[in-house]
Design an enzyme around this catalytic site. Structure first.
Site, short mmCIF file in Angstrom:
data_model
loop_
_atom_site.label_atom_id
_atom_site.label_comp_id
_atom_site.label_asym_id
_atom_site.label_seq_id
_atom_site.Cartn_x
_atom_site.Cartn_y
_atom_site.Cartn_z
N PRO A 264 11.53 23.60 -27.13
CA PRO A 264 12.79 24.34 -26.99
C PRO A 264 13.43 24.29 -25.61
O PRO A 264 14.43 24.97 -25.37
CB PRO A 264 12.36 25.77 -27.32
CG PRO A 264 10.95 25.84 -26.83
CD PRO A 264 10.35 24.50 -27.10
N GLY A 265 12.88 23.51 -24.67
CA GLY A 265 13.57 23.28 -23.42
C GLY A 265 12.97 23.91 -22.18
O GLY A 265 13.46 23.69 -21.08
N GLY A 266 11.91 24.69 -22.35
CA GLY A 266 11.31 25.35 -21.19
C GLY A 266 10.78 24.37 -20.16
O GLY A 266 11.01 24.51 -18.95
N ASP A 283 14.96 14.95 -28.65
CA ASP A 283 14.32 15.68 -29.74
C ASP A 283 14.88 15.14 -31.05
O ASP A 283 16.06 14.75 -31.12
CB ASP A 283 14.55 17.18 -29.65
CG ASP A 283 13.50 17.95 -30.46
OD1 ASP A 283 12.43 18.27 -29.89
OD2 ASP A 283 13.73 18.19 -31.66
N CYS A 381 -0.52 21.84 -27.16
CA CYS A 381 -0.95 23.24 -27.15
C CYS A 381 -2.03 23.43 -28.23
O CYS A 381 -2.04 24.41 -28.95
CB CYS A 381 0.22 24.19 -27.36
SG CYS A 381 1.19 23.91 -28.86
#
Length: 432
Positions: A264-266, A283, A381
């Site tokens: 999401p861009g973090g 993406d 993750c």
């Protein structure tokens, strides 16, 4: 008896019919395959009750398999398919009885009354009897829920126990607790020292990590909109383990950098904050890429965004080599179960095979886009060896021009270590 997970917030639900009905609906949506974040985002509950809804739903999902076991001990037979909503209601009620702050009689009464809203009045007596039986026999029942494996699907518990025989109890315990609120200070807008002072001015305490002044952890979650400078982009929500990526890759301003799976861009915004000035981000989903665009805009970061499949360079790459590539690879997410507890229900064992194949394809494809002497940071993750250590070992065997470079932050990070999520990093360098 299980460890209390009661948050320091008001979990009273006086006249909370809408809240309880919504909680049942969210569990039903998750059961049908929807992500809990999406289901919660569309809920009609707002204001202070929204925090209570999130506590109730996420807590119930965190203990879902354990609550299934508990329900089985309390019921003589399973619910019929058409009565699954009663099962969701019972799980929510049991979770609140185990961890909530309201008097038990009020909890039982309110959830029994909710049976009426499901138009199943015939079940009110049964629900009342089951909940009261739990209260009478609680101590004995809790002893039967002490096995750490209960909080995880059997296939996953077996894999993690085999991979981490000594660490498994700590991993299970971490997965069964709520995740803290980690922040990343946007150093382009404010210094970490000044932001700490801004938090203190609002009566909020925080702690950090030794390897980054910008990573701050609050002891409990609060609505992000109430954080100082949120609208001004002073800070972003990002687990400390996820913040390691930019520090490991350490992009320089003159380097051409690619964030291959950016949403999401973090991490994209963080790469810009630490120095990347020739930054591309990809993406596959236009909708997800919009989230990247919004994250960058709020934090004052700039990147060239493109809807594209990173695993098919022929469709998007112009042939100019990258100096540094971040591959935050699609994975099973097993390292962030405490933050996304619905993973326990949505993830299946065959998903591991699919993830490993996708990661391999992305690694091989992006390697062709990296200049000799360049570096590729592989990240997931997950904490499954197949997606991490074994994946990189196989990659090195396939590519004679690749070597793994040590960095203090690379390797496997397990859930709960320094109160962070589970992440894996491998820094790969291409021979010149």
């Amino acid at each position: 008896m299980s460890k209390k997970t009661t948050p320091k917030r008001n979990t009273g639900m006086a006249d909370g019919t809408l809240l309880r009905r919504t909680a049942i609906q969210v569990l039903a949506a998750v059961d049908e395959g929807e992500k809990v974040d999406q289901a919660l985002a569309g809920s009609p509950v707002s204001g202070p009750e929204r925090a209570t809804l999130q506590w109730l739903v996420l807590g119930t999902l965190r203990e879902y398999l354990l609550l299934q076991k508990l329900s089985g001990l309390l019921l003589r037979k399973s619910w019929r398919e058409e009565d699954r909503d009663l099962g969701f209601l019972l799980h929510l009620a049991l979770f609140e009885l185990r961890h909530g702050q309201r008097p038990a009689f009020a909890v039982v009464n309110d959830w029994v009354e909710m049976v009426e809203t499901l138009q199943k009045s015939w079940a009110k007596g049964l629900m009342n009897a089951v909940l009261r039986r739990f209260l009478r026999e609680r101590e004995a029942l809790e002893r039967q829920l002490a096995d750490p494996d209960l909080g995880h699907p059997a296939w996953l518990a077996a894999r993690l126990r085999a991979a981490y025989p000594e660490e498994w109890p700590e991993i299970a315990a971490a997965n069964n607790q709520p995740a803290p609120l980690w922040l990343r200070v946007n150093t382009l807008r404010i210094s970490p020292e000044d932001y700490r002072e801004a938090l203190a001015a609002q009566g909020l305490s925080c702690r950090g990590v030794e390897w980054s002044e910008a990573a701050l952890c609050l002891p409990e979650s609060i609505p992000v909109a109430t954080l100082p400078g949120w609208d001004a982009g002073w800070v972003a929500v990002q687990d400390a383990a996820a913040q390691m990526a930019a520090h490991i890759l350490a992009p320089q301003s003159e380097e051409r950098v690619l964030d291959a799976c950016a949403a999401p861009g973090g991490k994209t915004a963080h790469l810009w904050a630490v120095g990347a000035r020739r930054l591309d981000a990809l993406d596959r989903s236009a909708e997800r890429l919009q989230r990247v665009r919004e994250a960058l805009y709020r934090q004052g970061a700039i990147a060239h965004l493109q809807v594209a499949d990173a695993g098919e360079p022929q469709s998007w790459w112009n042939g100019e080599f990258y100096d540094a590539i971040l591959l935050d690879a699609p994975c099973t997410g097993i390292g962030v179960i405490r933050r996304h507890p619905d993973i326990r229900l949505r993830r299946q064992e065959e998903d591991v095979v699919h993830a490993v194949a996708q990661q391999r394809q992305l690694l091989d494809a992006l390697w062709t886009c990296l200049r000799p002497g360049g570096r590729l940071l592989y990240a997931t993750c997950s904490i499954l060896p197949e997606e991490n250590l074994l994946q990189i070992r196989a990659f090195l065997e396939r590519h004679e021009d690749a070597r793994q470079q040590y960095h203090p932050l690379t390797g496997q990070h397990l859930p709960g270590q320094q109160d962070m999520d589970g992440f894996y990093y491998a820094l790969l360098v291409k021979a010149e």
